[in-house]
Motif scaffolding. Structure first.
Motif, mmCIF file in Angstrom:
data_model
loop_
_atom_site.group_PDB
_atom_site.id
_atom_site.type_symbol
_atom_site.label_atom_id
_atom_site.label_comp_id
_atom_site.label_asym_id
_atom_site.label_seq_id
_atom_site.Cartn_x
_atom_site.Cartn_y
_atom_site.Cartn_z
ATOM 1 N N SER A 1 4.744 4.338 6.195
ATOM 2 C CA SER A 1 4.326 2.995 5.803
ATOM 3 C C SER A 1 5.329 2.027 6.399
ATOM 4 O O SER A 1 6.514 2.044 6.048
ATOM 5 N N GLY A 2 4.848 1.210 7.315
ATOM 6 C CA GLY A 2 5.736 0.271 7.976
ATOM 7 C C GLY A 2 5.003 -0.471 9.064
ATOM 8 O O GLY A 2 3.781 -0.378 9.199
ATOM 9 N N GLN A 3 5.757 -1.206 9.844
ATOM 10 C CA GLN A 3 5.194 -2.013 10.913
ATOM 11 C C GLN A 3 4.490 -1.112 11.915
ATOM 12 O O GLN A 3 5.103 -0.261 12.551
ATOM 13 N N GLY A 4 3.190 -1.256 12.033
ATOM 14 C CA GLY A 4 2.407 -0.416 12.929
ATOM 15 C C GLY A 4 1.459 0.483 12.187
ATOM 16 O O GLY A 4 0.287 0.592 12.551
ATOM 17 N N SER A 5 1.925 1.130 11.130
ATOM 18 C CA SER A 5 1.047 2.014 10.362
ATOM 19 C C SER A 5 0.186 1.239 9.380
ATOM 20 O O SER A 5 -0.823 1.745 8.891
ATOM 21 N N VAL A 6 0.595 0.014 9.072
ATOM 22 C CA VAL A 6 -0.210 -0.899 8.260
ATOM 23 C C VAL A 6 -0.381 -2.175 9.064
ATOM 24 O O VAL A 6 0.593 -2.738 9.575
ATOM 25 N N GLY A 7 -1.618 -2.629 9.211
ATOM 26 C CA GLY A 7 -1.888 -3.812 10.014
ATOM 27 C C GLY A 7 -1.344 -5.083 9.404
ATOM 28 O O GLY A 7 -1.153 -5.189 8.188
ATOM 29 N N ALA A 8 -1.102 -6.080 10.255
ATOM 30 C CA ALA A 8 -0.541 -7.345 9.795
ATOM 31 C C ALA A 8 -1.436 -8.010 8.758
ATOM 32 O O ALA A 8 -0.953 -8.562 7.762
ATOM 33 N N ALA A 9 -2.748 -7.944 8.960
ATOM 34 C CA ALA A 9 -3.666 -8.587 8.013
ATOM 35 C C ALA A 9 -3.574 -7.943 6.635
ATOM 36 O O ALA A 9 -3.607 -8.635 5.606
ATOM 37 N N ALA A 10 -3.447 -6.612 6.604
ATOM 38 C CA ALA A 10 -3.339 -5.908 5.330
ATOM 39 C C ALA A 10 -2.038 -6.264 4.619
ATOM 40 O O ALA A 10 -2.005 -6.444 3.397
ATOM 41 N N ILE A 11 -0.964 -6.356 5.369
ATOM 42 C CA ILE A 11 0.324 -6.726 4.774
ATOM 43 C C ILE A 11 0.264 -8.145 4.221
ATOM 44 O O ILE A 11 0.677 -8.414 3.085
ATOM 45 N N LEU A 12 -0.257 -9.062 5.025
ATOM 46 C CA LEU A 12 -0.322 -10.455 4.594
ATOM 47 C C LEU A 12 -1.184 -10.620 3.347
ATOM 48 O O LEU A 12 -0.891 -11.467 2.490
ATOM 49 N N ALA A 13 -2.224 -9.798 3.220
ATOM 50 C CA ALA A 13 -3.100 -9.893 2.047
ATOM 51 C C ALA A 13 -2.373 -9.521 0.763
ATOM 52 O O ALA A 13 -2.776 -9.943 -0.331
ATOM 53 N N GLU A 14 -1.289 -8.754 0.868
ATOM 54 C CA GLU A 14 -0.549 -8.320 -0.313
ATOM 55 C C GLU A 14 0.546 -9.307 -0.728
ATOM 56 O O GLU A 14 1.110 -9.179 -1.815
ATOM 57 N N LEU A 15 0.857 -10.266 0.133
ATOM 58 C CA LEU A 15 2.007 -11.127 -0.133
ATOM 59 C C LEU A 15 1.861 -12.049 -1.337
ATOM 60 O O LEU A 15 2.826 -12.231 -2.087
ATOM 61 N N PRO A 16 0.689 -12.665 -1.559
ATOM 62 C CA PRO A 16 0.633 -13.650 -2.657
ATOM 63 C C PRO A 16 1.012 -13.086 -4.016
ATOM 64 O O PRO A 16 1.797 -13.701 -4.753
#
Length: 332
Positions: free
Chosen positions: A276-291
Motif C-alpha cells: 500500500s503506497g504510491q503506485g499501488s493505490v491510485g491518486a484519485a483513491a487516495i484523494l477520496a480518503e483525505l476529507p
C-alpha cells in the motif's frame, strides 16, 4: 519545471529548503519560485510542511520514485493559504519543487479545503503518517467492522496512528507490536487491546506473536525485514483455521528491504501479501480518503504529536533528535 537555483529574495523568489547533494541535509536559500503552468495550479503561502520519512528518503535519493534530480526542494504535502484566502491541505505530485518553502505551486484538484480554525501544524503532522494506515485499511484490506488488526511497528509515529485508526474504523481487536518498551506501554491508551515486544530471540518473539495475534485478519507492516520474517510463519502456524484469509499489507521497510519467504508458507496458509503506497493505490483513491481523515485529525479524534521548527532552521531540524512518535513540522 526548471531546477531551483540560488537567487536573492524578490517578488519572483521564495525562501526554501534546498537539497544540492543526497549526502547532505537541505539548506535554507532564496530560490526562483515556479509559475503556475496549468489551469488548476495556484501559488500557495505554505503554513506548515511535515518532515516525513517519505520526505527524507526523497531528499537522500533512496525512495523508489527518486529520479536523481538535483537540486530539489523536498516536501510532499502541507497546509497553505490559497490566493482567495482558503485554508488548504495539499498533496504534491513527484516534483523538484516541494512544500518546504515559504510559497509553492499546488494543484487545486489535489487539495482539500480545511475549516476555519483548523490547526495547520496538527494537520501537516498527521495527514501523511495517518494516510498510510487509513488508505491501507480502507482501500487495500477492505477492513470490515469487527475484524482484528496487528500493527507491526506500532511504536513509530505512523504505527501509533495506525493503532488509533484501526480502532476508529471499527476493528474488533487491535494488537500493537514494536521494540520500544516505553512506547509499547502507551499503546493501550491509544486503543490497543494487547501489545507484543519484538525484542529478544527469534523463537521467543515468534511465540509471543503467535499467542497474541494468531487469528488476526489484517497485518499493517511498517517494518518488513527480520520482524516480518519472524511474524509471517508464527501467525500462519498458530491460526485456528489456516484457510481464513490473512491480509498482509506492506507499508514500510524500517527493519530491512528484503525478507526470505519460503514458498511452502504461501501454500500452508491463506496469506495474501500486498503493498500500500504510491503506485499501488491510485491518486484519485487516495484523494477520496483525505476529507474524513483530515476531519478526524482536526477534531482531535486522532492524537498527533508535532514538533514545530522554523523553516530557516531546516539543517538543524533535519538532524534534531526527536522522540519516537513525534513529527517535525517546518513553519515559515
Amino acid at each position: 519545471m526548471s531546477a531551483p537555483m540560488s537567487a536573492p529574495a524578490s517578488a519572483g523568489t521564495t525562501h526554501a529548503a534546498v537539497v544540492r547533494s543526497f549526502d547532505a541535509p537541505p539548506r535554507y536559500e532564496a530560490v526562483p519560485l515556479p509559475e503556475p503552468s496549468a489551469e488548476h495550479e495556484i501559488t500557495v503561502d505554505v503554513l506548515a510542511a511535515g518532515l516525513h520519512p517519505r520526505v527524507r528518503s526523497a531528499a537522500d535519493g533512496s525512495h523508489y520514485t527518486s529520479e536523481g534530480t538535483l537540486p530539489l526542494v523536498p516536501g510532499i504535502d502541507g497546509v497553505g493559504r490559497a490566493p482567495d484566502g482558503e485554508l488548504l491541505y495539499f498533496v504534491l505530485p513527484g516534483t523538484a519543487f516541494g512544500s518546504m518553502a515559504e510559497r509553492t505551486v499546488a494543484d487545486r484538484r489535489r487539495a482539500l479545503v480545511l475549516p476555519a480554525g483548523t490547526d495547520p501544524i496538527a494537520v501537516a503532522a498527521g495527514m501523511n503518517p495517518g494516510m498510510s494506515s487509513w488508505v491501507a485499511l480502507r482501500r487495500r484490506a477492505g477492513l470490515r467492522p469487527g475484524q482484528d488488526v496487528l500493527v507491526l511497528g506500532a511504536t513509530g509515529g505512523a504505527g501509533r496512528l495506525a493503532v488509533q485508526i484501526a480502532r476508529a474504523l471499527g476493528a474488533g481487536r487491535v494488537i500493537g507490536a514494536g521494540r520500544d518498551a516505553e512506547r509499547l506501554k502507551l499503546l493501550p491508551g491509544l486503543g490497543a487491546d494487547e501489545t507484543v515486544s519484538l525484542e529478544g530471540a527469534d523463537g521467543d518473539v515468534a511465540r509471543r506473536l503467535g499467542a497474541a495475534a494468531a487469528d488476526v485478519d489484517v497485518v499493517l507492516d511498517y517494518l518488513w525485514g527480520r520482524p516480518a520474517q519472524q511474524a509471517m510463519p508464527a501467525l500462519a502456524r498458530a491460526r485456528a483455521d489456516r484457510a481464513e484469509p490473512l491480509a498482509w499489507i506492506q507499508i514500510g521497510a524500517v527493519a530491512g528491504a528484503d525478507i526470505a519467504l519460503p514458498s511452502a508458507l504461501l501454500r500452508a496458509a491463506n496469506l495474501r501479501i500486498m503493498g500500500s503506497g504510491q503506485g499501488s493505490v491510485g491518486a484519485a483513491a487516495i484523494l477520496a480518503e483525505l476529507p474524513e481523515l483530515a476531519e478526524r485529525i482536526s477534531a482531535g479524534d486522532l492524537a498527533v504529536d508535532p514538533l514545530a521548527m522554523p523553516l530557516a532552521e531546516v539543517e538543524r531540524a533535519w538532524s534534531a533528535p526527536v522522540e519516537p512518535g513525534r513529527r517535525v513540522v517546518l513553519t515559515p
